[in-house]
Each structure stands twice: as structure tokens, then as C-alpha cells.
Design a protein around this motif. Sequence first.
Motif, PDB file in Angstrom:
ATOM      1  N   ILE A   2     -10.188  65.321  26.769  1.00  0.00           N
ATOM      2  CA  ILE A   2      -9.484  66.391  27.485  1.00  0.00           C
ATOM      3  C   ILE A   2      -9.448  67.653  26.626  1.00  0.00           C
ATOM      4  CG2 ILE A   2      -7.349  67.052  28.631  1.00  0.00           C
ATOM      5  CD1 ILE A   2      -8.836  64.715  29.952  1.00  0.00           C
ATOM      6  N   LYS A   3      -9.766  68.791  27.218  1.00  0.00           N
ATOM      7  CA  LYS A   3      -9.883  70.038  26.459  1.00  0.00           C
ATOM      8  C   LYS A   3      -8.689  70.981  26.632  1.00  0.00           C
ATOM      9  CE  LYS A   3     -14.955  70.071  26.727  1.00  0.00           C
ATOM     10  NZ  LYS A   3     -16.141  70.809  27.234  1.00  0.00           N
ATOM     11  N   GLU A   4      -7.828  70.740  27.599  1.00  0.00           N
ATOM     12  CA  GLU A   4      -6.726  71.673  27.839  1.00  0.00           C
ATOM     13  C   GLU A   4      -5.863  71.864  26.596  1.00  0.00           C
ATOM     14  OE1 GLU A   4      -7.901  71.039  32.029  1.00  0.00           O
ATOM     15  OE2 GLU A   4      -7.895  69.849  30.208  1.00  0.00           O
ATOM     16  N   GLY A   5      -5.405  73.084  26.387  1.00  0.00           N
ATOM     17  CA  GLY A   5      -4.649  73.416  25.186  1.00  0.00           C
ATOM     18  C   GLY A   5      -3.268  72.812  25.122  1.00  0.00           C
ATOM     19  N   ASN A   6      -2.769  72.291  26.236  1.00  0.00           N
ATOM     20  CA  ASN A   6      -1.423  71.698  26.206  1.00  0.00           C
ATOM     21  C   ASN A   6      -1.457  70.191  25.949  1.00  0.00           C
ATOM     22  OD1 ASN A   6      -2.422  70.944  28.786  1.00  0.00           O
ATOM     23  ND2 ASN A   6      -0.361  70.891  29.657  1.00  0.00           N
ATOM     24  N   LEU A  24       8.110  67.440  37.560  1.00  0.00           N
ATOM     25  CA  LEU A  24       8.207  68.300  36.376  1.00  0.00           C
ATOM     26  C   LEU A  24       7.811  69.731  36.697  1.00  0.00           C
ATOM     27  CD1 LEU A  24       6.755  66.212  33.397  1.00  0.00           C
ATOM     28  CD2 LEU A  24       9.093  66.996  33.729  1.00  0.00           C
ATOM     29  N   ARG A  25       6.675  69.877  37.364  1.00  0.00           N
ATOM     30  CA  ARG A  25       6.203  71.221  37.718  1.00  0.00           C
ATOM     31  C   ARG A  25       7.267  71.965  38.533  1.00  0.00           C
ATOM     32  NH1 ARG A  25       3.881  73.365  42.052  1.00  0.00           N
ATOM     33  NH2 ARG A  25       3.609  71.344  43.093  1.00  0.00           N
ATOM     34  N   TYR A  26       7.895  71.264  39.448  1.00  0.00           N
ATOM     35  CA  TYR A  26       8.925  71.835  40.323  1.00  0.00           C
ATOM     36  C   TYR A  26      10.100  72.377  39.505  1.00  0.00           C
ATOM     37  CZ  TYR A  26      12.295  71.943  44.230  1.00  0.00           C
ATOM     38  OH  TYR A  26      13.225  72.319  45.173  1.00  0.00           O
ATOM     39  N   PHE A  27      10.614  71.558  38.592  1.00  0.00           N
ATOM     40  CA  PHE A  27      11.800  71.958  37.828  1.00  0.00           C
ATOM     41  C   PHE A  27      11.462  72.944  36.712  1.00  0.00           C
ATOM     42  CE2 PHE A  27      13.619  67.888  39.505  1.00  0.00           C
ATOM     43  CZ  PHE A  27      14.687  68.456  40.179  1.00  0.00           C
ATOM     44  N   VAL A  51      -0.271  66.206  33.858  1.00  0.00           N
ATOM     45  CA  VAL A  51       0.265  67.493  33.413  1.00  0.00           C
ATOM     46  C   VAL A  51      -0.767  68.378  32.718  1.00  0.00           C
ATOM     47  CG1 VAL A  51       2.613  66.576  33.184  1.00  0.00           C
ATOM     48  CG2 VAL A  51       1.079  66.561  31.192  1.00  0.00           C
ATOM     49  N   ARG A  52      -2.026  67.970  32.646  1.00  0.00           N
ATOM     50  CA  ARG A  52      -3.027  68.768  31.920  1.00  0.00           C
ATOM     51  C   ARG A  52      -3.110  70.168  32.510  1.00  0.00           C
ATOM     52  NH1 ARG A  52      -8.864  66.051  33.150  1.00  0.00           N
ATOM     53  NH2 ARG A  52      -9.534  67.917  32.006  1.00  0.00           N
ATOM     54  N   GLY A  53      -3.037  71.173  31.625  1.00  0.00           N
ATOM     55  CA  GLY A  53      -3.107  72.559  32.061  1.00  0.00           C
ATOM     56  C   GLY A  53      -1.846  73.088  32.708  1.00  0.00           C
ATOM     57  N   MET A  54      -0.785  72.293  32.773  1.00  0.00           N
ATOM     58  CA  MET A  54       0.440  72.706  33.464  1.00  0.00           C
ATOM     59  C   MET A  54       1.221  73.723  32.634  1.00  0.00           C
ATOM     60  SD  MET A  54       3.459  70.283  35.085  1.00  0.00           S
ATOM     61  CE  MET A  54       2.306  69.442  36.183  1.00  0.00           C
ATOM     62  N   GLU A  55       1.604  74.808  33.252  1.00  0.00           N
ATOM     63  CA  GLU A  55       2.379  75.857  32.588  1.00  0.00           C
ATOM     64  C   GLU A  55       3.750  75.317  32.200  1.00  0.00           C
ATOM     65  OE1 GLU A  55       2.285  79.657  31.045  1.00  0.00           O
ATOM     66  OE2 GLU A  55       0.724  78.784  32.311  1.00  0.00           O
ATOM     67  N   GLY A  56       4.183  75.613  30.972  1.00  0.00           N
ATOM     68  CA  GLY A  56       5.512  75.220  30.539  1.00  0.00           C
ATOM     69  C   GLY A  56       5.624  73.803  30.021  1.00  0.00           C
ATOM     70  N   VAL A  57       4.488  73.111  29.889  1.00  0.00           N
ATOM     71  CA  VAL A  57       4.506  71.710  29.471  1.00  0.00           C
ATOM     72  C   VAL A  57       3.440  71.477  28.408  1.00  0.00           C
ATOM     73  CG1 VAL A  57       4.146  69.320  30.193  1.00  0.00           C
ATOM     74  CG2 VAL A  57       5.304  70.914  31.738  1.00  0.00           C
ATOM     75  N   ASP A  58       3.833  70.839  27.297  1.00  0.00           N
ATOM     76  CA  ASP A  58       2.878  70.294  26.333  1.00  0.00           C
ATOM     77  C   ASP A  58       3.052  68.786  26.315  1.00  0.00           C
ATOM     78  OD1 ASP A  58       1.324  72.231  24.237  1.00  0.00           O
ATOM     79  OD2 ASP A  58       3.086  73.227  25.074  1.00  0.00           O
ATOM     80  N   ILE A  59       1.975  68.061  26.016  1.00  0.00           N
ATOM     81  CA  ILE A  59       2.058  66.601  25.950  1.00  0.00           C
ATOM     82  C   ILE A  59       1.401  66.101  24.674  1.00  0.00           C
ATOM     83  CG2 ILE A  59      -0.015  66.349  27.413  1.00  0.00           C
ATOM     84  CD1 ILE A  59       1.262  63.688  28.401  1.00  0.00           C
TER      85      ILE A  59
END
Length: 483
Positions: A181-185, A124-127, A153-161
Motif C-alpha cells: 500500500i502506497k498511501e501516506g496515511n 470513522l469517515r462520518y465522525f 481507511v487508506r487515503g482517508m482524510e484525518g486518519v492515519d493507521i
Amino acid sequence: MRYCSTRGEVLGWDFQAVLFSGFAPDGGLFMPEEIPALDPTTLRSWSRLSYTELVQEVCSLFIPQHLIPRADLAALLSTAFSRFPLAEVVHVARLKDGLRVVELWHGATLAFKDLAMSCVGQFLRYFVSKLNRHVTIVVGTSGDTGSSAIESVRGMEGVDIIVTFPKGHCTPVQELQMTTIKEGNVHVFAADGTSDDIDVPIRKLFSDAGFVEQHGLMSLNSVNWARIMVQVAHFFYAYFQCAPSLENSPLPEVEIVVPTGGAGNITAGCVAVKMGLPVRLVAVVNENDIIHRAVQLGDFSLSESVKHTLAPAIDIQDPYNMERVFWLLSGMDSSLMKGLMEEFYSTGKLRLPPGLHKTVSEVVSSRSVTDRDIVETMRRCWEENRYLLCPHTAVAVQHHYQQQQQQLKHASLPRCCLATASAAKFQDAVLKAGLTPEIPAEIRALETMVTHSTPMRRGECWEGILREKIELISSTRKGGNSV
């Protein structure tokens, strides 16, 4: 390599499109249009590979190089497995009386799903980076899938879960792994229902093709083919670790015993069989026995309710991946599958056609075990080996002990049992077996952390709640704000 839906109305998708999807637009599940066949020479050469190298070989058969060049694939997999504390990633415990336990759970959340999820997260990060796009992942979980997906995917740019779990039906550790988990995504919902209840609104969301496309929805449940693809590799690894000499022809058979709930792992095993791996698959379930009834009797029908057992991650009565198994073993008959699955989802009942039932029972055998079986198996394994089993792994090991006692037809085959989680995640089950849990420091640390989740109460429109959240994510991400 191109992909199609099991129901035949979607053809010719590439890996990238399938990765960024959930259920196919026709309600089916994506599968490769053809399964690569490996000859014995290739299998012998693969037997010398590490686990990570096996994953690379398997993935390279299903991901064309123009989408992920081989060097990039190797780098992605290296990153994916870098968080595993074992150099070999997967460990095989060799215990008394020929019991082999293939430990698949050495990832971040102590569950086997980390193996595939960590790789899919890197794909996912790659694409996402390459395409400069945003996706929203929607996951329903019976326990381990949610935390594993979040970690990938926690904290990953371009992705929400968005993860929805059945409140009170996961273990305390599983809930904490999702809700601390505290990440905003990361957005977690606690539903007043079962994991099967959660699947209903999620399936409805993915059946709305316009909504899916508008908001970039995708799944990281095992509905996503990429998860199944990576899991194929651990069947090869287990085979090579447990098979006797590969010098003779034909290659020896190995029995692989799989704790089974949603049937993603069994699907991966069936793909491995179709690729030419000489294994006999055993699907062992708890008292939620729809797969056992399908294999034994051809009766793929829902029970009145989901039973809550000591192995909660496989408390599933609607194992949607069996559609993939039926499709694969029917000779990829999409027309048949469309009719069968529409009947099943409209009536909750299905009698497998005799020919399909015969083929399924030839490739997969099955067993159903009780909570009492689970407790006795955990206790026996500890007494004989000083080795703690999680209750799901005990479901598989119980089959090994039964085979020893009964000397059934295939009792002489080399056998291994897949261990799907660490016992540390299921402390209540360990205590019920009269044993002492071994609790790692990272699990103890969760108990002091603040939790965050949004309730979804019985009687509310869960589909509407999820739609509203997805729309909010899309609008705020477009505006560059946090959700």
C-alpha cells in the motif's frame, strides 16, 4: 444505548466515544450496558431482509439516531458494501450431505473482516469529517485484520493507521496486501515475533490514558466494539438462510460453526444469542487450544508458546475477546471479571468459576483440530464438491464431518459453517492438501509490486518504537506535512 467496560470502572460512554477508542482506560473491553432482546415476531420479520438491511437493523439498536440518523446510517452501509462484487454481499454455498458454507469473504481483501471493517471505516469517515479531528489507528494483526483495516481507511482524510504484523507468520499474500500500500496515511511494521507478542505493547499504549487522548489513538482490532456489532448481523443472516420454516413456535434451532482465534466472531455470536437468536455456537480452534480448554475444562491458561499451523490467522493463545464472552455469560458481573482478568494477565493462568464454566459450556461447544485434520478436510470437500476451502474454514467444516460420522447429540440440527477467507490467500495450505490453488488476478498483481515496511527486531522496545511513530504522526499532521 450506553457502553461500559467489562471491568466496571468505566460507565456511560456513548457509541462515538467507544468507536474512537481501544481498550477501556481500566484495561477492560467496551460492551453495551444492556443487550436488546428481540421477540419471535421481530425475528420472523427480519428473516425477509437482505444482508445489508440486517446490518442496518442490528446497528440501529446500538447506535442512537442522534449520533447517526437512520438515513445517514443506510447511506454509510450502502457505501461500505459497494466494493463487494456480490449483490447479496454474503453467499451461502449448499454442498453435499447438508454442508452449508456461509461465505463471508467477498470483500476487498478476501477475508470476513472486510464485512465489519468496511462499515467501521465509514463510521470513522462520518465522525472525523463532522468533528474535524485527526485519529491514529493502531492495529496488531495475525494476518487478515491488518490488510482489511488498511483497506477500510487508506487515503482517508484525518486518519492515519499503524499496522504491526508478525514477520514470517502470515501468508505471503497477507503480507503483500499490507506492505504494497502506497498511501501516506498507512504505516506498516514487521515484528520479529508472534501476534500475541504484538498485543503486549499495544495493550500498554492503550493503558496510558493521557497518551491515548493526546494523540487520538484508537483500535480497529476486534477490541473495537463497532467491529463486534457489525459481525452480529452475519449470525442472523446465517440463521435465516439455514433455518427451516419459522412459522412454528418455538423457532427452530440452527448450529453455527465458527473458526475461532481471537474470539471476536464468537463474541458476536454470543451477543446474538443474548438478543434471542436460537442458535447453538461451536467454536473450533486449531492446535492453539486455549478456548477449547476453557469450554471443555474451565481451564483458561496460556500454553508455553504459540503453535504455527496451516491456519495462521487463528494461531492465537491470548484471545482477549473471551473477556467479553465471560462478562456477558456471567450476567455482566464486572467485579468478577476484573478479578479474573487481573489474575489471568498477571499469572497467565485462570480456572473459571464453576457457575461461569457451566454457562459458557451451555452456550458454546468446542473442538480442536490438527493440521492433518485441516488437510484431510480440504481434500475431502474438494473431492465431494469441487469446492476449495481455506484452512480456517476447513477448521469449521471438519466439525461438520465429525458430527456426520459420530451422530452426536445435536447432529440432527441444521448446521452452517462460517467461511472466513478465500482459499486464494492460503496457497501453501491448498498445495499441502494436494490441490491446485485458484489465484485471482488481483492477488497475482501483488507479486510484482514494491513492498514497504519498518522492521521491529526482537530485543528492541516495541512500545517505544510505536510511541515514537505516533508522536511523529501527530507533530507532522499538525504542521500539515506528510509523515
